[in-house]
Design a protein around this motif. Structure first.
Motif, PDB file in Angstrom:
ATOM      1  N   SER A 131       2.948  17.311  -1.559  1.00  0.00           N
ATOM      2  CA  SER A 131       3.195  15.912  -1.917  1.00  0.00           C
ATOM      3  C   SER A 131       4.639  15.531  -1.638  1.00  0.00           C
ATOM      4  O   SER A 131       4.923  14.416  -1.182  1.00  0.00           O
ATOM      5  CB  SER A 131       2.861  15.679  -3.397  1.00  0.00           C
ATOM      6  N   ARG A 176       0.826  -1.212   0.000  1.00  0.00           N
ATOM      7  CA  ARG A 176       0.000   0.000   0.000  1.00  0.00           C
ATOM      8  C   ARG A 176       0.863   1.265   0.000  1.00  0.00           C
ATOM      9  O   ARG A 176       0.554   2.240  -0.688  1.00  0.00           O
ATOM     10  CB  ARG A 176      -0.927   0.003   1.213  1.00  0.00           C
ATOM     11  N   VAL A 177       1.938   1.222   0.753  1.00  0.00           N
ATOM     12  CA  VAL A 177       2.843   2.368   0.789  1.00  0.00           C
ATOM     13  C   VAL A 177       3.502   2.564  -0.575  1.00  0.00           C
ATOM     14  O   VAL A 177       3.677   3.705  -1.034  1.00  0.00           O
ATOM     15  CB  VAL A 177       3.916   2.188   1.886  1.00  0.00           C
ATOM     16  N   ILE A 204       7.587   9.390   3.951  1.00  0.00           N
ATOM     17  CA  ILE A 204       7.566   7.978   3.558  1.00  0.00           C
ATOM     18  C   ILE A 204       8.988   7.440   3.422  1.00  0.00           C
ATOM     19  O   ILE A 204       9.301   6.346   3.911  1.00  0.00           O
ATOM     20  CB  ILE A 204       6.798   7.796   2.241  1.00  0.00           C
ATOM     21  N   VAL A 213       1.845   6.883  -6.790  1.00  0.00           N
ATOM     22  CA  VAL A 213       0.842   7.886  -7.177  1.00  0.00           C
ATOM     23  C   VAL A 213       1.368   9.295  -6.925  1.00  0.00           C
ATOM     24  O   VAL A 213       1.266  10.177  -7.792  1.00  0.00           O
ATOM     25  CB  VAL A 213      -0.475   7.661  -6.399  1.00  0.00           C
ATOM     26  N   LEU A 214       1.981   9.501  -5.757  1.00  0.00           N
ATOM     27  CA  LEU A 214       2.498  10.825  -5.423  1.00  0.00           C
ATOM     28  C   LEU A 214       3.632  11.234  -6.353  1.00  0.00           C
ATOM     29  O   LEU A 214       3.726  12.408  -6.747  1.00  0.00           O
ATOM     30  CB  LEU A 214       2.985  10.852  -3.975  1.00  0.00           C
ATOM     31  N   VAL A 225       2.187   1.841  -3.459  1.00  0.00           N
ATOM     32  CA  VAL A 225       1.185   2.425  -4.350  1.00  0.00           C
ATOM     33  C   VAL A 225       1.033   3.916  -4.079  1.00  0.00           C
ATOM     34  O   VAL A 225       0.957   4.728  -5.013  1.00  0.00           O
ATOM     35  CB  VAL A 225      -0.175   1.702  -4.181  1.00  0.00           C
ATOM     36  N   VAL A 226       0.991   4.287  -2.794  1.00  0.00           N
ATOM     37  CA  VAL A 226       0.872   5.696  -2.427  1.00  0.00           C
ATOM     38  C   VAL A 226       2.070   6.487  -2.949  1.00  0.00           C
ATOM     39  O   VAL A 226       1.919   7.580  -3.520  1.00  0.00           O
ATOM     40  CB  VAL A 226       0.762   5.852  -0.895  1.00  0.00           C
ATOM     41  N   GLU A 227       3.266   5.927  -2.771  1.00  0.00           N
ATOM     42  CA  GLU A 227       4.463   6.611  -3.257  1.00  0.00           C
ATOM     43  C   GLU A 227       4.429   6.766  -4.768  1.00  0.00           C
ATOM     44  O   GLU A 227       4.732   7.842  -5.303  1.00  0.00           O
ATOM     45  CB  GLU A 227       5.726   5.842  -2.859  1.00  0.00           C
TER      46      GLU A 227
END
Length: 202
Positions: free
Chosen positions: A175, A27-28, A182, A34-35, A30-32
């Protein structure tokens, strides 16, 4: 005490391990990812909006052209967002490769490089937004005490486009701050007493 892969620390703070840690890592990632691409896209947009902004007005029979190079803060904003976009593109491609390859060894030197790069870009983008915002306020409201006129009353189209670019730059800077957190978390986990070494790093 543990519940389905979640350990409970003495302070009653959940500690993820095993399969739950892998899900959390995914999940992390994916977040990274996207950002990274949000920063890339909005960074380019901010640089283009401000960098191509221009307006010509005739004042007392004299043609005056407003452009971003007239304000050093806007030049800084354009350069900072262009660099942030390029940097995020490279890091985004790294994230894609890591996700496609699955388990990738995340060494401490590489973690330090990513952490340092994210920290630098976070500070640079925040500084660029702050300086550009200050200049925008002076352009919009003026400064009567210093006899600075309200430039935006004369160059409305120019100021509106700068405002749009500045709004994109604000999202970029926020962002980058999140990404720096992160990357810091990923780095510090490598020093977590040698635990979870068998887990995939990225």
């Amino acid at each position: 005490m543990s519940y389905a892969g979640i350990g409970i620390s003495p302070g009653n703070v959940p500690v993820y391990h095993g399969s739950n840690l892998k899900v959390f890592d995914k999940r992390v990632r994916v977040v990274e990812l996207v950002l990274r691409f949000v920063i890339c896209g909005l960074g380019v947009l901010a640089a283009v909006l401000v960098g191509t902004d221009t307006e010509v007005r005739t004042i007392f029979a004299i043609r005056k052209r407003a452009k971003f190079t007239d304000m050093k803060a806007l030049v800084f904003l354009v350069v900072a967002n262009a660099v942030a976009a390029a940097y995020s593109l490279v890091q985004g491609l790294r994230c894609v490769v890591c996700m496609l390859r699955g388990k990738v060894l995340f060494s401490k030197p590489l973690a330090w490089i990513i952490f340092s790069g994210d920290q630098i870009m976070a500070y640079v983008t925040v500084a660029a937004v702050a300086s550009a915002a200050q200049s925008a306020v002076f352009g919009k409201l003026g400064q009567p005490e210093l006899q600075w006129m309200k430039i935006c009353d004369l160059y409305k189209k120019f100021c509106n486009q700068v405002g749009e670019g500045l709004a994109s730059a604000v999202v970029v800077s926020l962002s980058m701050v999140v990404l720096s957190c992160i990357s810091a978390s990923s780095l510090f986990r490598l020093y977590n007493g040698g635990k979870n070494k068998s887990n995939s790093r990225w």
